[in-house]
Design an enzyme around this catalytic site. Structure first.
Site, PDB file in Angstrom:
ATOM      1  N   SER A 143       0.811  -1.224   0.000  1.00 58.94           N
ATOM      2  CA  SER A 143       0.000   0.000   0.000  1.00 58.94           C
ATOM      3  C   SER A 143       0.845   1.275   0.000  1.00 58.94           C
ATOM      4  O   SER A 143       0.331   2.347  -0.301  1.00 58.94           O
ATOM      5  CB  SER A 143      -0.947  -0.005   1.197  1.00 58.94           C
ATOM      6  OG  SER A 143      -0.208  -0.164   2.385  1.00 58.94           O
ATOM      7  N   ASP A 390      -2.870   6.139  11.848  1.00 62.22           N
ATOM      8  CA  ASP A 390      -2.043   5.633  10.744  1.00 62.22           C
ATOM      9  C   ASP A 390      -0.747   6.426  10.728  1.00 62.22           C
ATOM     10  O   ASP A 390      -0.726   7.599  10.355  1.00 62.22           O
ATOM     11  CB  ASP A 390      -2.784   5.780   9.401  1.00 62.22           C
ATOM     12  CG  ASP A 390      -1.944   5.265   8.228  1.00 62.22           C
ATOM     13  OD1 ASP A 390      -0.764   4.890   8.441  1.00 62.22           O
ATOM     14  OD2 ASP A 390      -2.461   5.240   7.089  1.00 62.22           O
ATOM     15  N   HIS A 393       1.415   5.280   6.380  1.00 62.92           N
ATOM     16  CA  HIS A 393       1.153   5.907   5.078  1.00 62.92           C
ATOM     17  C   HIS A 393       1.332   7.412   5.212  1.00 62.92           C
ATOM     18  O   HIS A 393       1.514   7.921   6.319  1.00 62.92           O
ATOM     19  CB  HIS A 393      -0.262   5.545   4.604  1.00 62.92           C
ATOM     20  CG  HIS A 393      -0.449   4.064   4.479  1.00 62.92           C
ATOM     21  ND1 HIS A 393      -1.002   3.303   5.467  1.00 62.92           N
ATOM     22  CD2 HIS A 393      -0.103   3.232   3.481  1.00 62.92           C
ATOM     23  CE1 HIS A 393      -0.999   2.032   5.099  1.00 62.92           C
ATOM     24  NE2 HIS A 393      -0.451   1.950   3.892  1.00 62.92           N
TER      25      HIS A 393
END
Ligand code: NAG
Ligand code: NAG
Ligand code: NAG
Ligand code: NAG
Ligand code: NAG
Ligand code: NAG
Length: 416
Positions: A143, A390, A393
């Site tokens: 990702s 998160d 990312h």
């Protein structure tokens, strides 16, 4: 905030400055017999500003970035900010759209990567698309690759919007076209690069241990390989997960398969072997794309891990030397460097290059969505509510945009 860079940047002062700057370069070149490094007589900040006004093409050559290590440097303030915003780029995926999700601070947008011995111009979208005419670029991995591709689509959208030409149902494998440049971008979901069976739902909840064949490159990317002219490829955090490893279709051991009688072997060998098999495929394939082998991306969870209350609410970068790599990051990176060196020695450096983003990423604890991976996370909750963060990312726009500046510079170097 300036949202889209436009011609108003060509103010007469900057143009004059750019001309002086050019003359300075020329005179320096005449005076110096070994002009290998860019002379930073002007301040870093002014030099960066001069580069940002898109100097005429021959200035590129005068800057002679060639000998400079692009990956050793620091983040410096950048008053220009990003080329795009949450309103100008329509394709930012919700969990990375920090501005729309309500992240209150914007300071993290006003930094640029400054290699120690040269300047790194920002990606010139028009020139990039011209370079990529009739070509393709594939991003193969997890990702973080998807995050990277989103950044590229946003940067290029200043010149041309990408058209979605293929996606699978979970939108993990996708293809876009830039029709007026006949340029195709792929993102290929291969978090281990090699063949794997995973049993996770979309929330990352696992219903069975991963079965990983560390010696068989995943056909999801190898079957398409002959369509790739440029490839960004790399491994990373998925290798930390519990898995049973297979080599030659035989169980070799496992990582974290408590309670079974399979031998625990740790994941280092698996990571090494998976990269080794990947690079072996690449060096033996008939198709010879220009390959950027990307190093691992560290996360910035503090006071806990992703599933135990870790968070990342810093608002400024670290300075070089202010933060240390963790053992696991260090170990993975060493494996990457060893496998890369091995592949280069086997292959000739030719078309295989290292996109060494680990250190520059490590310096950006401020660039993650944190709680702003969801829309207005505190709406209807009190300020101390426990919310999943998160810290892996990157917000878009955000620090990952600089990875595309690096790719642009590497492609230009490759052409010269
Ligand atoms: C962009 O973010 C701002 C807050 O920073 C918000 O007010 C605006 O609605 C967002 N626009 C879009 C199109 O998401
Ligand atoms: C687009 O590029 C491909 C190669 O990637 C080429 O085969 C094709 O002819 C190009 N199409 C046009 C219309 O130029
Ligand atoms: C792989 O396994 C097969 C049997 O399944 C065996 O014949 C072969 O020698 C093995 N290869 C290696 C490299 O171990
Ligand atoms: C443990 O391993 C042996 C052979 O190595 C196998 O016969 C046995 O079924 C295994 N037990 C379990 C619980 O997996
Ligand atoms: C970050 O979060 C921690 C824990 O919630 C808090 O103690 C700290 O003050 C926060 N820092 C900033 C800069 O908001
Ligand atoms: C990669 O694997 C090959 C065997 O396929 C081995 O000869 C080589 O030493 C390995 N390279 C590294 C750096 O582990």
């Amino acid at each position: 905030m300036k949202q889209i860079k436009s011609n108003n940047l060509f103010s007469s002062a900057l143009v004059k400055f750019a001309v002086c700057f050019l003359l300075l370069c020329i005179s320096y070149r005449l005076l110096s017999s070994s002009f290998v490094r860019f002379p930073l007589e002007v301040s870093d900040h002014e030099a960066a500003a001069a580069a940002a006004v898109e100097p005429p093409q021959f200035v590129d050559d005068l800057l002679l970035n060639e000998g400079c290590d692009l990956f050793n440097g620091d983040w410096i303030p950048d008053s220009d900010g990003p080329f795009y915003s949450n309103s100008s780029c329509r394709t930012i995926e919700a969990p990375q759209n920090c501005m729309r999700n309500g992240r209150p601070d914007l300071g993290y947008l006003y930094w640029r990567w400054k290699p120690k011995d040269c300047i790194l111009p920002k990606l010139d979208a028009k020139r990039f698309l011209e370079m990529m005419k009739d070509k393709s670029l594939a991003f193969v991995g997890d990702s973080i690759m998807r995050n990277h591709v989103q950044s590229l689509l946003c940067v290029l959208s200043q010149v041309e919007e990408a058209v979605d030409i293929y996606h699978d149902e979970p939108y993990k494998n996708r293809r876009w076209s830039f029709p007026s440049h006949n340029f195709t971008v792929f993102v290929v979901w291969a978090p281990f690069l090699t063949k794997a069976s995973t049993f996770e739902n979309d929330d990352g909840v696992s219903s069975g241990i991963i079965q990983l064949h560390i010696d068989e490159p995943d056909t999801i990317w190898t079957d398409q390989y002959e369509d790739f002219d440029h490839v960004v490829i790399g491994g990373g955090q998925w290798f930390l997960k519990y898995a049973i490893y297979y080599e030659n279709n035989t169980i070799l051991g496992c990582h974290g398969c408590h309670g079974s009688n399979i031998t625990e072997v740790g994941f280092e060998h698996a990571y090494r072997k998976a990269l080794n098999s990947t690079l072996k495929f690449v060096s033996e394939a008939k198709q010879k794309p220009y390959i950027l082998f990307r190093t691992m991306t560290p996360d910035h969870f503090e006071n806990g891990e992703w599933d135990s209350g870790g968070y990342c609410n810093r608002t400024e970068p670290f300075k070089a030397g202010e933060v240390e790599t963790r053992d696991v990051d260090e170990m993975m990176r060493n494996v990457e460097l060893e496998e890369f060196e091995w592949a280069v020695s086997r292959n000739g450096a030719g078309s295989l290059k290292l996109l060494d983003t680990t250190m520059l990423s490590l310096l950006r604890p401020d660039g993650h969505p944190g709680v702003y991976r969801q829309f207005q996370p505190y709406q209807g909750k009190d300020k101390d509510a426990k919310i999943q963060n998160d810290c892996l990312h990157w917000c878009l726009p955000g620090p990952i945009d600089s990875w595309n500046d690096l790719i642009m510079e590497m492609l230009l170097r490759n052409q010269r």
